[in-house]
Design a protein around this motif. Structure first.
Motif, PDB file in Angstrom:
ATOM      1  N   GLY A   1      22.331 -22.086 -62.541  1.00 21.44           N
ATOM      2  CA  GLY A   1      23.169 -22.988 -61.316  1.00 21.44           C
ATOM      3  C   GLY A   1      24.484 -21.640 -61.595  1.00 21.44           C
ATOM      4  N   GLU A   2      26.015 -22.064 -61.596  1.00 21.02           N
ATOM      5  CA  GLU A   2      26.854 -20.875 -61.404  1.00 21.02           C
ATOM      6  C   GLU A   2      28.076 -21.520 -61.723  1.00 21.02           C
ATOM      7  OE1 GLU A   2      23.588 -20.939 -58.355  1.00 21.02           O
ATOM      8  OE2 GLU A   2      26.311 -22.228 -58.397  1.00 21.02           O
ATOM      9  N   LEU A   3      29.243 -21.513 -62.539  1.00 21.02           N
ATOM     10  CA  LEU A   3      30.424 -22.148 -63.374  1.00 21.02           C
ATOM     11  C   LEU A   3      30.978 -22.013 -62.245  1.00 21.02           C
ATOM     12  CD1 LEU A   3      30.807 -19.497 -66.571  1.00 21.02           C
ATOM     13  CD2 LEU A   3      29.177 -21.662 -66.279  1.00 21.02           C
ATOM     14  N   VAL A   4      31.299 -21.373 -60.989  1.00 16.09           N
ATOM     15  CA  VAL A   4      32.132 -21.528 -59.495  1.00 16.09           C
ATOM     16  C   VAL A   4      31.519 -20.691 -58.499  1.00 16.09           C
ATOM     17  CG1 VAL A   4      33.903 -21.083 -59.295  1.00 16.09           C
ATOM     18  CG2 VAL A   4      34.365 -21.287 -61.316  1.00 16.09           C
ATOM     19  N   GLN A   5      31.841 -20.865 -57.354  1.00 14.33           N
ATOM     20  CA  GLN A   5      30.835 -20.422 -56.334  1.00 14.33           C
ATOM     21  C   GLN A   5      32.451 -21.166 -54.935  1.00 14.33           C
ATOM     22  OE1 GLN A   5      26.908 -20.566 -55.793  1.00 14.33           O
ATOM     23  NE2 GLN A   5      27.295 -20.616 -53.285  1.00 14.33           N
ATOM     24  N   GLY A   6      32.619 -19.951 -54.586  1.00 14.43           N
ATOM     25  CA  GLY A   6      32.983 -20.281 -53.120  1.00 14.43           C
ATOM     26  C   GLY A   6      33.713 -19.239 -52.375  1.00 14.43           C
TER      27      GLY A   6
ATOM     28  N   LYS B   1      11.528 -23.303 -59.108  1.00 11.07           N
ATOM     29  CA  LYS B   1      11.488 -22.312 -58.122  1.00 11.07           C
ATOM     30  C   LYS B   1      12.455 -24.058 -57.372  1.00 11.07           C
ATOM     31  CE  LYS B   1       7.469 -23.365 -56.113  1.00 11.07           C
ATOM     32  NZ  LYS B   1       6.493 -22.672 -54.811  1.00 11.07           N
ATOM     33  N   SER B   2      13.384 -23.223 -56.507  1.00  6.63           N
ATOM     34  CA  SER B   2      13.923 -24.097 -55.216  1.00  6.63           C
ATOM     35  C   SER B   2      15.140 -25.290 -55.299  1.00  6.63           C
ATOM     36  CB  SER B   2      13.215 -24.923 -54.324  1.00  6.63           C
ATOM     37  OG  SER B   2      11.555 -23.782 -54.042  1.00  6.63           O
ATOM     38  N   LYS B   3      14.996 -25.366 -56.871  1.00  8.98           N
ATOM     39  CA  LYS B   3      16.333 -25.946 -57.634  1.00  8.98           C
ATOM     40  C   LYS B   3      17.379 -25.678 -58.426  1.00  8.98           C
ATOM     41  CE  LYS B   3      13.979 -29.383 -58.114  1.00  8.98           C
ATOM     42  NZ  LYS B   3      13.405 -30.497 -57.546  1.00  8.98           N
ATOM     43  N   GLY B   4      17.900 -24.313 -57.812  1.00  7.40           N
ATOM     44  CA  GLY B   4      19.341 -23.609 -57.874  1.00  7.40           C
ATOM     45  C   GLY B   4      19.646 -22.836 -59.029  1.00  7.40           C
ATOM     46  N   MET B   5      18.250 -22.643 -60.170  1.00  4.77           N
ATOM     47  CA  MET B   5      18.286 -21.632 -61.438  1.00  4.77           C
ATOM     48  C   MET B   5      17.923 -20.045 -60.708  1.00  4.77           C
ATOM     49  SD  MET B   5      15.918 -24.357 -63.595  1.00  4.77           S
ATOM     50  CE  MET B   5      16.212 -23.182 -64.963  1.00  4.77           C
ATOM     51  N   SER B   6      18.401 -19.696 -60.147  1.00  6.88           N
ATOM     52  CA  SER B   6      18.695 -18.310 -59.425  1.00  6.88           C
ATOM     53  C   SER B   6      17.023 -17.752 -60.018  1.00  6.88           C
ATOM     54  CB  SER B   6      19.685 -17.715 -60.725  1.00  6.88           C
ATOM     55  OG  SER B   6      20.941 -18.616 -60.298  1.00  6.88           O
ATOM     56  N   SER B   7      15.664 -18.957 -59.803  1.00  2.27           N
ATOM     57  CA  SER B   7      14.336 -18.185 -60.425  1.00  2.27           C
ATOM     58  C   SER B   7      13.954 -16.506 -59.389  1.00  2.27           C
ATOM     59  CB  SER B   7      13.867 -19.578 -60.079  1.00  2.27           C
ATOM     60  OG  SER B   7      13.379 -19.210 -58.174  1.00  2.27           O
TER      61      SER B   7
ATOM     62  N   LEU C   1      27.358 -29.729 -50.363  1.00  4.59           N
ATOM     63  CA  LEU C   1      26.358 -30.429 -50.913  1.00  4.59           C
ATOM     64  C   LEU C   1      26.528 -31.123 -51.813  1.00  4.59           C
ATOM     65  CD1 LEU C   1      22.625 -29.665 -50.783  1.00  4.59           C
ATOM     66  CD2 LEU C   1      23.079 -28.167 -52.816  1.00  4.59           C
ATOM     67  N   CYS C   2      26.413 -32.529 -51.531  1.00  6.86           N
ATOM     68  CA  CYS C   2      26.444 -33.878 -52.390  1.00  6.86           C
ATOM     69  C   CYS C   2      25.791 -34.291 -52.959  1.00  6.86           C
ATOM     70  CB  CYS C   2      26.848 -35.085 -51.439  1.00  6.86           C
ATOM     71  SG  CYS C   2      27.572 -36.018 -52.354  1.00  6.86           S
TER      72      CYS C   2
ATOM     73  N   ILE D   1      27.336 -27.427 -61.417  1.00  7.24           N
ATOM     74  CA  ILE D   1      26.191 -27.629 -60.866  1.00  7.24           C
ATOM     75  C   ILE D   1      25.443 -26.492 -60.127  1.00  7.24           C
ATOM     76  CG2 ILE D   1      26.814 -29.553 -60.217  1.00  7.24           C
ATOM     77  CD1 ILE D   1      28.031 -27.981 -57.291  1.00  7.24           C
ATOM     78  N   ALA D   2      24.712 -26.735 -60.078  1.00  3.54           N
ATOM     79  CA  ALA D   2      23.658 -25.277 -58.894  1.00  3.54           C
ATOM     80  C   ALA D   2      24.342 -26.037 -57.165  1.00  3.54           C
ATOM     81  CB  ALA D   2      22.765 -25.569 -58.926  1.00  3.54           C
ATOM     82  N   HIS D   3      25.109 -24.971 -57.147  1.00  2.42           N
ATOM     83  CA  HIS D   3      25.883 -25.134 -55.812  1.00  2.42           C
ATOM     84  C   HIS D   3      25.362 -25.346 -54.737  1.00  2.42           C
ATOM     85  CE1 HIS D   3      28.897 -23.948 -58.531  1.00  2.42           C
ATOM     86  NE2 HIS D   3      30.118 -24.466 -57.835  1.00  2.42           N
ATOM     87  N   SER D   4      24.015 -24.018 -54.680  1.00  2.00           N
ATOM     88  CA  SER D   4      23.102 -24.647 -53.459  1.00  2.00           C
ATOM     89  C   SER D   4      21.976 -25.337 -53.994  1.00  2.00           C
ATOM     90  CB  SER D   4      22.988 -22.926 -52.863  1.00  2.00           C
ATOM     91  OG  SER D   4      22.591 -21.542 -54.020  1.00  2.00           O
ATOM     92  N   GLY D   5      21.961 -25.650 -54.795  1.00  4.91           N
ATOM     93  CA  GLY D   5      20.415 -26.341 -55.641  1.00  4.91           C
ATOM     94  C   GLY D   5      20.210 -27.848 -55.601  1.00  4.91           C
TER      95      GLY D   5
END
Length: 276
Positions: A1-6, A68-74, A204-205, A226-230
């Protein structure tokens, strides 16, 4: 995930959240040709084209601890590992910035392979700012279920509007995390990442996010990310936290959020490459 994204002033970015889990690429010559994952294979071909090399001369074995496909930057980790291994094999001194540019040509990417913690344009692969080395944090990682396709996610037509809508919260989150990394202040990092997580709910709720934030506070966590896109939620703790508090948090999440799955406990580290 990320600490911040936007997005701030029209510039998309994320703040990296590297953990102590890795993708490993090895150049081997045992006569058995390995089949790379499609994104890593595409990146290797781009790398070889950039440097005038023959991709067929390389036999790369790729292993990963990431899901993969969870937002872990795999995929980003896979791409970076393959490109770095190829560069070492051919005696090429390649920078993380160059690898980021290659990765961004494959898909929106993450900068976890950059040293330290960085502010990173995940669309272009540009390193925008080096923030520093983070204080150590423990992260309990939970999965909401399902999967997210990074490419499809970033092509959503309403994304620019939704990012603009949360810009003020993202600015606040960024300031706190910048401060937290610079001064090794875990509480500031946790507060900033929590603000960013909540601000992302319209994009992404994560249904149980507020419940988990409440549990985190009761268990003396510094915040959540969170993973902002995961599909992942991380609960952030000071490195000095007792094992009992971690177990208390896991049990509380299982009781209050039965559809959440605890995956593992990781540690926040400085990003980059590790050669063995």
């Amino acid at each position: 995930g990320e600490l911040v994204q936007g997005v701030i002033d029209g510039e998309p970015f994320l703040i990296t959240c590297p953990i102590n889990m890795f993708s490993t690429a090895i150049i081997i010559d045992n006569g058995v040709k390995n089949v790379l994952k499609s994104k890593a294979s595409k990146a290797l071909k781009i790398f070889c084209t950039e440097f005038g090399l023959d991709a067929e001369l390389l036999n790369v074995k790729l292993q990963t601890q990431l899901i993969k496909s969870k937002g872990m930057s795999s995929s980003s980790a896979d791409i970076a590992a393959v490109c770095k291994a190829a560069a070492i094999a051919f005696g090429i001194d390649i920078t993380a910035e160059k690898i980021a540019q290659i990765a961004a040509r494959v898909e929106p990417t993450d900068g976890v392979f950059c040293d330290g913690i960085v502010k990173f344009n995940h669309i272009t692969g540009e390193v925008l700012q080096y923030l520093g080395t983070p204080p150590p944090l423990k992260i309990l990682v939970f999965d909401c279920g399902g999967s997210v396709d990074t490419i499809v996610f970033n092509q959503r037509g309403e994304l620019p509007y939704l990012n603009e809508k949360k810009e003020e919260q993202v600015k606040q989150a960024l300031e706190l995390v910048e401060y937290g990394v610079k001064y090794k202040n875990a509480a500031a990092i946790g507060k900033g990442s929590t603000i960013s997580a909540l601000a992302n709910q319209d994009i992404l709720c994560k249904e149980d996010l507020e419940v988990i934030i409440d549990i985190a506070e009761k268990c003396n966590a510094v915040g959540v990310n969170i993973a902002h896109s995961g599909t992942l939620i991380g609960v952030l703790f000071s490195i000095t936290v007792s094992e009992n508090k971690l177990l208390e948090c896991v049990h509380a999440v299982h009781e209050m959020c039965p559809y959440m799955r605890y995956l593992f406990t990781a540690e926040l580290i400085a990003g980059g490459f590790f050669t063995v």
